[in-house]
Write a protein that holds these residues in place. Structure first.
Motif, PDB file in Angstrom:
ATOM      1  N   GLU A 465      14.959 -17.548   6.453  1.00 52.97           N
ATOM      2  CA  GLU A 465      13.723 -18.292   6.619  1.00 52.97           C
ATOM      3  C   GLU A 465      12.710 -17.775   5.612  1.00 52.97           C
ATOM      4  OE1 GLU A 465      11.140 -17.182   9.959  1.00 52.97           O
ATOM      5  OE2 GLU A 465      12.829 -15.956  10.667  1.00 52.97           O
ATOM      6  N   ASP A 466      11.576 -18.460   5.540  1.00 50.13           N
ATOM      7  CA  ASP A 466      10.523 -18.035   4.637  1.00 50.13           C
ATOM      8  C   ASP A 466      10.041 -16.647   5.040  1.00 50.13           C
ATOM      9  OD1 ASP A 466      10.824 -20.511   3.598  1.00 50.13           O
ATOM     10  OD2 ASP A 466       8.855 -21.285   4.203  1.00 50.13           O
ATOM     11  N   VAL A 467       9.913 -15.769   4.044  1.00 50.91           N
ATOM     12  CA  VAL A 467       9.410 -14.422   4.285  1.00 50.91           C
ATOM     13  C   VAL A 467       8.246 -14.162   3.347  1.00 50.91           C
ATOM     14  CG1 VAL A 467      11.615 -13.522   5.125  1.00 50.91           C
ATOM     15  CG2 VAL A 467      11.107 -13.446   2.686  1.00 50.91           C
ATOM     16  N   GLU A 468       7.535 -13.094   3.614  1.00 52.12           N
ATOM     17  CA  GLU A 468       6.371 -12.773   2.796  1.00 52.12           C
ATOM     18  C   GLU A 468       6.264 -11.273   2.619  1.00 52.12           C
ATOM     19  OE1 GLU A 468       3.120 -12.963   6.436  1.00 52.12           O
ATOM     20  OE2 GLU A 468       3.353 -14.721   5.144  1.00 52.12           O
ATOM     21  N   GLY A 469       5.488 -10.903   1.625  1.00 58.35           N
ATOM     22  CA  GLY A 469       5.266  -9.485   1.385  1.00 58.35           C
ATOM     23  C   GLY A 469       6.458  -8.774   0.765  1.00 58.35           C
ATOM     24  N   VAL A 470       7.354  -9.518   0.105  1.00 51.69           N
ATOM     25  CA  VAL A 470       8.519  -8.882  -0.511  1.00 51.69           C
ATOM     26  C   VAL A 470       8.080  -8.227  -1.817  1.00 51.69           C
ATOM     27  CG1 VAL A 470      10.850  -9.229  -1.369  1.00 51.69           C
ATOM     28  CG2 VAL A 470      10.000 -10.631   0.526  1.00 51.69           C
ATOM     29  N   ASP A 471       8.308  -6.929  -1.955  1.00 55.74           N
ATOM     30  CA  ASP A 471       7.961  -6.250  -3.197  1.00 55.74           C
ATOM     31  C   ASP A 471       8.963  -5.133  -3.461  1.00 55.74           C
ATOM     32  OD1 ASP A 471       7.215  -4.063  -1.598  1.00 55.74           O
ATOM     33  OD2 ASP A 471       5.151  -4.764  -1.482  1.00 55.74           O
ATOM     34  N   SER A 472       8.777  -4.462  -4.571  1.00 51.65           N
ATOM     35  CA  SER A 472       9.737  -3.448  -5.023  1.00 51.65           C
ATOM     36  C   SER A 472       9.906  -2.328  -4.004  1.00 51.65           C
ATOM     37  CB  SER A 472       9.278  -2.860  -6.363  1.00 51.65           C
ATOM     38  OG  SER A 472       9.184  -3.864  -7.350  1.00 51.65           O
ATOM     39  N   ALA A 473       8.837  -2.005  -3.280  1.00 48.34           N
ATOM     40  CA  ALA A 473       8.904  -0.885  -2.344  1.00 48.34           C
ATOM     41  C   ALA A 473       9.858  -1.141  -1.190  1.00 48.34           C
ATOM     42  CB  ALA A 473       7.510  -0.571  -1.799  1.00 48.34           C
ATOM     43  N   ASP A 474      10.206  -2.423  -0.953  1.00 50.51           N
ATOM     44  CA  ASP A 474      11.098  -2.742   0.159  1.00 50.51           C
ATOM     45  C   ASP A 474      12.553  -2.394  -0.157  1.00 50.51           C
ATOM     46  OD1 ASP A 474       8.938  -3.793   1.562  1.00 50.51           O
ATOM     47  OD2 ASP A 474       9.194  -5.757   0.625  1.00 50.51           O
ATOM     48  N   PHE A 475      12.894  -2.261  -1.433  1.00 51.44           N
ATOM     49  CA  PHE A 475      14.284  -2.096  -1.841  1.00 51.44           C
ATOM     50  C   PHE A 475      14.561  -0.653  -2.256  1.00 51.44           C
ATOM     51  CE2 PHE A 475      13.219  -6.524  -2.471  1.00 51.44           C
ATOM     52  CZ  PHE A 475      14.311  -7.178  -1.938  1.00 51.44           C
ATOM     53  N   SER A 476      15.822  -0.289  -2.155  1.00 53.09           N
ATOM     54  CA  SER A 476      16.274   1.009  -2.631  1.00 53.09           C
ATOM     55  C   SER A 476      17.665   0.844  -3.228  1.00 53.09           C
ATOM     56  CB  SER A 476      16.307   2.028  -1.485  1.00 53.09           C
ATOM     57  OG  SER A 476      17.246   1.627  -0.498  1.00 53.09           O
ATOM     58  N   LEU A 477      18.068   1.847  -4.030  1.00 55.22           N
ATOM     59  CA  LEU A 477      19.379   1.825  -4.682  1.00 55.22           C
ATOM     60  C   LEU A 477      20.228   2.972  -4.157  1.00 55.22           C
ATOM     61  CD1 LEU A 477      18.182   1.164  -8.348  1.00 55.22           C
ATOM     62  CD2 LEU A 477      19.287  -0.491  -6.838  1.00 55.22           C
ATOM     63  N   SER A 478      21.520   2.711  -4.078  1.00 53.66           N
ATOM     64  CA  SER A 478      22.446   3.755  -3.672  1.00 53.66           C
ATOM     65  C   SER A 478      23.715   3.623  -4.495  1.00 53.66           C
ATOM     66  CB  SER A 478      22.756   3.644  -2.170  1.00 53.66           C
ATOM     67  OG  SER A 478      23.392   2.408  -1.889  1.00 53.66           O
ATOM     68  N   GLY A 479      24.545   4.623  -4.446  1.00 53.95           N
ATOM     69  CA  GLY A 479      25.784   4.635  -5.226  1.00 53.95           C
ATOM     70  C   GLY A 479      25.779   5.785  -6.212  1.00 53.95           C
TER      71      GLY A 479
END
Length: 782
Positions: A465-479
């Motif tokens: 569904e439509d979301v808001e406030g998505v920015d770089s701080a929401d994501f992380s990298l692993s591996g």
């Protein structure tokens, strides 16, 4: 003058009172009670003989004792002219004892009896005395004026022997006479006084006579009776009461508050039975009515009252006797409808999400707020149905928390205000809210680039569904590989591209989205962390060449990958990325899941094949879909051919177009992902071909890509003719992959079949044949 014979101090008294200066001149007297001597003097000796003679003749003797000494008193007289005294002369006074008469004294003012008020004391101030007796024998109390037999009652009740002695009473109802007696005449004067003060009068008639009654008292000490003393009892009517407006005319939420929209209300009350009740409005007599046999009365106004406050009073009349006016009863007349409620909204606490005023909430029982007339009742409606009511405060503010949970979706809120008088407003303006109690989920987080050949890669993230406030701080990298989140690009409210920069190291590079980091407009956030697909920064590949029959040749991981046919790369890896021969990955057991088609039957890469429910083979085929000639210096517009993509899961589809080198489309070219249409104008003089990759992903995370080669019209045709190889027939399908004049390279299964045939692996070929279907057999060689 003096008592010279048998004087009794404290009992005998000589006295003179100058009541006339003409008669007595200036003669004054002084008595010595201790010696019995009365001295008379004339200041200056001016009183005449006549005046002295009159004064001496006016001297009196009194024995003040209740039981006097009866011996004869001798009184002596002597006069003086100031120089010589006369001879003393005497006179005797005989004292005789007499029986004293008892005395009853009533209160001077009239008493009052309130009709219907119960028995009332006739005279609570009466006094009793007897000079020669400390007790009395009897007393009589009678109604001697305006007696009404069968109606008037006199009564006495001896409730205390200490207070009333042995006094008893009997009443003659026919004569109106109450007789009180003390057996043996032992009751004291104090007890008789208390008893007579306790005598009561009562009128027992339903509609009594209101004339004034006269009550007489007489007492006796057994030998002599007192004079008869009387007191008047005036009849008074009780003050009527006003109980209020009738239920039918006291409109509004309360039927007893006196607030009404009725301009002609009905007033009710009580009074003396069958009496005349006068009605006053604002101190003006407007009419009369009659109380019934029980004393109840009601009156309906015949003249309309004006809006505002009014006071109502009443008085009762019987036979010319009227009561005092009653206490006033206040009413408020209000016939005007209140204004419609305004400012409907959800409370800040229950309007969840990033905005506390947008009406979008995750709360299923939110609180509705607004304003209306002060102290009015507000009824709340949800989707046209009343759900409850609340009373506004003194400022008109109100809030109501829904008692039943709302379903997810849109709802309309309205309200109606009803004031204390029962006037209702029109409906308020509709306030629309959206209830969304479901948390968003990640539909897919897939790879947008072929491989991390440069130091940056992109991920395509789609939500339910439509979301808001998505920015770089929401994501992380692993591996084991590493990188940094470079930014987030929004394609629409549900779809985002995440750019990862500074890619380095080797192994997997996975993008993750933290729980609770991304939310919808209602404030629902991701319930759990989502781990997306991984890039293999150092991809491990196997190039299958032309081996001997039944042989598989593996190329080291750092060898160049050389496609067997144009733009085809066949890569085989085992679980965990380890190299494995094809034969070991394809056991004799049949494949358990069919190929999920992402492209049409004329060009369909295989996205995943499952062996015994485990993904062990990934075959990705990218062929030129077509070579599209474009007119130079002119506008163009074309769409992807029908059937280019055949989707098993048609929801949540995302289509992206870019150059094959990862760069955006040239500025002179536009792509509409909704229709699959390219348009634009190739600049004059442009001879460089443009390789375009079109990638599609569905809601399940399946993806496919195809390519276009866009060239100037003449160059495109010449190059297509020159580069098309003669691939020869492909066994089993009756078609040729050779490029004929004016045709483009045939994509999809024909080229795939040719490549598979070159692998010379019969077991592999037969397995794929079964998946491709009877019409598109893959024949292995050798």
């Amino acid at each position: 003058m003096s008592i010279t014979g048998n004087f009794h101090s404290g009992e005998d008294v000589l006295a003179f009172s100058n009541s006339s200066a003409l008669t007595y001149g200036n003669i004054a007297a002084s008595y010595n009670a201790g010696t019995g001597v009365l001295t008379l003097t004339s200041s200056g000796g001016t009183a005449t003989l006549a005046q002295w003679q009159a004064a001496l003749r006016a001297v009196t003797y009194t024995d003040s004792a209740i039981t006097p000494n009866t011996t004869t008193r001798t009184v002596s007289f002597s006069v003086s002219d100031g120089s010589k005294d006369s001879a003393t002369v005497t006179r005797t006074v005989t004292v005789t004892a007499t029986d004293q008469t008892p005395i009853a004294t009533t209160t001077g003012s009239a008493g009052a009896y309130v009709v219907g008020g119960g028995a009332t004391a006739v005279d609570s101030g009466l006094t009793v005395s007897d000079l020669d007796s400390a007790t009395l024998a009897s007393a009589t109390v009678a109604i001697t004026g305006n007696f009404h037999s069968g109606e008037d009652v006199l009564a006495f009740s001896n409730t205390s022997a200490i207070t009333y002695g042995n006094i008893a009473a009997s009443y003659n109802a026919g004569a109106g006479v109450l007789t009180l007696t003390s057996s043996g005449g032992t009751a004291t004067l104090a007890q008789w006084q208390a008893a007579l003060r306790a005598v009561t009068y009562n009128d027992t008639a339903g509609t009594p006579s209101t004339v004034t009654r006269t009550v007489s008292f007489s007492i006796s000490d057994g030998s002599k009776s007192s004079a008869v003393m009387s007191r008047s009892i005036e009849m008074q009517l009780p003050v009527p009461s006003i109980t209020g407006l009738t239920v039918g005319s006291d409109t509004g939420s309360s039927t007893s508050d006196g607030i009404t929209s009725n301009l002609l209300p009905t007033v009710t009350g009580t009074a003396v039975a069958n009496s005349t009740v006068s009605i006053y409005v604002d101190n003006v007599l407007i009419d009369t009515t009659t109380a019934d046999g029980s004393g109840a009365w009601s009156y309906s106004l015949v003249s309309s009252l004006s809006s505002g406050a009014h006071s109502i009073t009443a008085l009762t009349t019987i036979g010319g006797v009227s009561s005092a006016q009653s206490m006033s009863y206040s009413i408020m007349v209000d016939s005007s409808a209140p204004a419609a409620p305004a400012g409907l909204a959800l409370s800040t606490a229950t309007d969840s999400g990033s905005s506390s005023s947008d009406g979008i909430t995750s709360q299923t029982t939110p609180t509705v707020t607004g304003t209306a007339e002060a102290d009015s009742t507000v009824e709340v409606y949800v989707d046209g149905v009343p759900v409850g009511s609340v009373t506004t405060d003194g400022s008109g503010a109100w809030s109501y928390t829904l008692g039943s949970a709302l379903s997810s979706g849109s709802h309309s809120l309205r309200a109606i205000s009803t004031d204390a008088a029962g006037n209702s407003s029109s409906q308020s303006t509709t306030y629309s809210i959206t209830v969304d109690s479901s948390a968003p989920t990640v539909l897919a987080m897939s790879l947008l680039d072929d491989s991390p050949t440069s130091n940056s890669v992109r991920y395509l993230v789609s939500f339910s569904e439509d979301v808001e406030g998505v920015d770089s701080a929401d994501f992380s990298l692993s591996g084991s590989a590493r990188g940094s989140i470079g930014g987030v690009q929004q394609l629409n409210a549900r779809t985002y591209i995440v750019l990862v920069n500074n890619v380095a190291g080797s192994g997997a590079l996975q993008l993750n989205l933290a729980a609770g980091s991304v939310g919808d407009a209602a404030g629902n956030t991701l319930a759990a962390t989502y781990n997306g697909a991984s890039y293999n920064v150092i991809p491990l590949a196997v190039v299958v060449a032309e081996p001997a029959p039944e042989a598989v040749v593996s190329t080291p991981a750092d060898a160049d990958v050389m496609p067997v046919t144009p733009n085809i790369v066949l890569a085989v890896t085992g679980l965990g990325g380890a190299l494995a021969p094809i034969d070991t990955l394809l056991p004799s057991a049949p494949l358990t899941e069919a190929i999920q088609p992402l492209l049409g039957t004329s060009g369909m890469p295989i996205s995943a094949v499952m062996v015994n429910a485990m993904q062990v083979l990934a075959i990705e085929v990218r062929l030129p879909l077509l070579i599209q000639p474009l007119p130079v210096g002119e506008s163009f517009s074309f769409s992807l051919p029908p059937g280019t993509f055949s989707l098993k899961h048609g929801d949540g589809v995302v289509m992206v177009a870019r150059q094959a080198n990862g760069q955006p489309l040239p500025s002179w070219m536009r792509f509409d992902p909704a229709s699959g249409r390219f348009s634009g104008l190739m600049p004059a003089g442009n001879r460089q071909p443009v390789e375009v990759v079109v990638m599609v992903r569905d809601s399940q995370g399946n993806q496919a890509a195809t390519r276009l080669r866009l060239e100037a019209a003449r160059a495109a045709l010449e190059q297509a003719t020159a580069e098309a190889p003669d691939q020869g027939p492909v066994a089993g399908d009756g078609q040729s992959a050779a490029l004929q004049d004016g045709q483009t390279i045939l994509p999809g299964k024909l080229a795939l079949a040719e490549q598979l045939a070159r692998q010379s692996n019969k077991h592999f070929g037969s397995a794929v044949n079964a998946l491709l279907g009877a019409a598109d057999k893959v024949v292995t060689r050798g």
